[in-house]
Design a protein around this motif. Structure first.
Motif, PDB file in Angstrom:
ATOM      1  N   SER A  54       0.853  -1.193   0.000  1.00 43.01           N
ATOM      2  CA  SER A  54       0.000   0.000   0.000  1.00 43.01           C
ATOM      3  C   SER A  54       0.882   1.234   0.000  1.00 43.01           C
ATOM      4  O   SER A  54       1.778   1.367   0.832  1.00 43.01           O
ATOM      5  N   ASP A  94      -3.141   4.598   1.581  1.00 43.88           N
ATOM      6  CA  ASP A  94      -3.721   4.519   2.920  1.00 43.88           C
ATOM      7  C   ASP A  94      -2.867   3.640   3.826  1.00 43.88           C
ATOM      8  O   ASP A  94      -2.072   2.824   3.359  1.00 43.88           O
ATOM      9  N   CYS A  95      -3.038   3.805   5.121  1.00 46.22           N
ATOM     10  CA  CYS A  95      -2.257   3.043   6.100  1.00 46.22           C
ATOM     11  C   CYS A  95      -2.490   1.550   5.909  1.00 46.22           C
ATOM     12  O   CYS A  95      -3.632   1.081   5.818  1.00 46.22           O
ATOM     13  N   ALA A  96      -1.403   0.789   5.837  1.00 40.85           N
ATOM     14  CA  ALA A  96      -1.490  -0.649   5.588  1.00 40.85           C
ATOM     15  C   ALA A  96      -2.074  -1.406   6.770  1.00 40.85           C
ATOM     16  O   ALA A  96      -2.494  -2.553   6.620  1.00 40.85           O
ATOM     17  N   ARG A  97      -2.144  -0.771   7.946  1.00 40.40           N
ATOM     18  CA  ARG A  97      -2.652  -1.454   9.135  1.00 40.40           C
ATOM     19  C   ARG A  97      -4.072  -1.039   9.505  1.00 40.40           C
ATOM     20  O   ARG A  97      -4.918  -1.876   9.780  1.00 40.40           O
ATOM     21  N   CYS A  98      -4.347   0.263   9.522  1.00 43.79           N
ATOM     22  CA  CYS A  98      -5.675   0.706   9.963  1.00 43.79           C
ATOM     23  C   CYS A  98      -6.500   1.346   8.854  1.00 43.79           C
ATOM     24  O   CYS A  98      -7.626   1.791   9.092  1.00 43.79           O
ATOM     25  N   ASP A  99      -5.934   1.416   7.648  1.00 44.93           N
ATOM     26  CA  ASP A  99      -6.621   1.995   6.487  1.00 44.93           C
ATOM     27  C   ASP A  99      -6.883   3.491   6.626  1.00 44.93           C
ATOM     28  O   ASP A  99      -7.731   4.043   5.911  1.00 44.93           O
ATOM     29  N   ALA A 100      -6.180   4.153   7.526  1.00 44.44           N
ATOM     30  CA  ALA A 100      -6.341   5.606   7.636  1.00 44.44           C
ATOM     31  C   ALA A 100      -5.935   6.261   6.321  1.00 44.44           C
ATOM     32  O   ALA A 100      -4.926   5.904   5.715  1.00 44.44           O
ATOM     33  N   GLU A 101      -6.741   7.207   5.885  1.00 46.46           N
ATOM     34  CA  GLU A 101      -6.516   7.834   4.594  1.00 46.46           C
ATOM     35  C   GLU A 101      -5.171   8.552   4.549  1.00 46.46           C
ATOM     36  O   GLU A 101      -4.793   9.255   5.492  1.00 46.46           O
ATOM     37  N   CYS A 134       0.474   5.035   9.195  1.00 52.12           N
ATOM     38  CA  CYS A 134       0.295   6.297   9.901  1.00 52.12           C
ATOM     39  C   CYS A 134       1.161   6.283  11.160  1.00 52.12           C
ATOM     40  O   CYS A 134       1.698   5.234  11.541  1.00 52.12           O
ATOM     41  N   CYS A 141       0.237   3.724  13.903  1.00 51.93           N
ATOM     42  CA  CYS A 141       0.497   2.305  13.637  1.00 51.93           C
ATOM     43  C   CYS A 141       1.977   2.024  13.389  1.00 51.93           C
ATOM     44  O   CYS A 141       2.334   0.921  12.987  1.00 51.93           O
TER      45      CYS A 141
END
Length: 242
Positions: A152, A155-162, A177, A180
């Motif tokens: 990725s 977006d954050c690969a762990r929490c999907d934060a934009e 992010c 994470c």
């Protein structure tokens, strides 16, 4: 013996006896296979030159007890002729072939995505359409994606934060992010993240306009990401000029 035809790319060859050769190919319908080319090392062989690394062939095989036998081979595209004439393209191509072999298994199942990706990379490399290092990194990232390890870069690969995010973690699978952020995280430049995303998606306008320093940083991240998922590095990657 039953016969079958398939098109494929020669990945590797090994000597067998005085005149034979074991040929490893990545084929469209049968995945990665190993077959014997009988007599192909003799100067009188009708298709020995077609069973060399980088060659794209349409071949006929006879099923055997342990290894199949190549009975015919017709050239689809002689990528080896252009690739082996240039050291940079040759070392890059060798790393691509080794990666293709490592990312596939001898399972007698179709490997269409891996096959098409490999053919496209060799065609681009042979045609000198882009810098060899960019072609290699694009192939490595896409090959890992096809194998189920898509990184990725947004977006954050762990929490999907934009995103966008500035931190990259190999073990997390891409950019992360700050919340994470695991140990071993690196902070590449925004241009490097943009280049990696462009190589993954095939945005060659962005890739071709990148700076040498950005390419070197992207190559280091790509190599680390590849090694993490393959669990060991590529022998041929150390020979590639960066």
């Amino acid at each position: 013996m039953a016969l079958y035809r398939d098109e494929g790319v020669v990945l590797r060859t090994q000597k067998l006896g005085e005149a034979d050769r074991i040929v490893t190919l990545l084929t469209r319908a049968n995945g990665r296979i190993r077959a014997v080319g009988k007599g192909v090392r003799r100067t009188t062989s009708r298709f020995g030159a077609r069973l060399e690394p980088f060659m794209h062939v349409d071949a006929q095989f006879a099923t055997g007890r342990t290894l199949d036998i190549v009975t015919q081979a017709e050239t689809i595209a002689p990528y080896g002729m252009s690739i082996t004439d240039d050291y940079g393209r040759y070392t890059t191509g060798t790393a691509i072939l080794e990666t293709a072999e490592r990312l596939t298994a001898e399972e007698r199942e179709p490997a269409v995505q891996h096959y098409l990706l490999l053919v496209g990379a060799l065609r681009t490399l042979a045609g000198a359409e882009h810098d060899p290092g960019l072609v290699l990194d694009a192939y490595l990232l896409r090959g890992l994606s096809v194998a189920g390890f898509a990184p990725s870069f947004a977006d954050c690969a762990r929490c999907d934060a934009e995103g966008p995010h500035r931190l990259f973690s190999v073990q997390a699978g891409g950019v992360v992010c700050r919340s994470c952020r695991p140990s071993g995280t690196v902070a590449p430049s925004p241009d490097t993240i943009a280049l990696l995303a462009a190589l993954l998606t095939g945005d060659w306008a962005v890739a071709d306009s990148s700076e040498p320093r950005t390419r070197r940083e992207a190559s280091g991240i790509t190599a680390a990401f590849l090694q993490w998922h393959l669990e060991r590095g590529l022998r041929s990657l150390g020979l590639v000029e960066r």
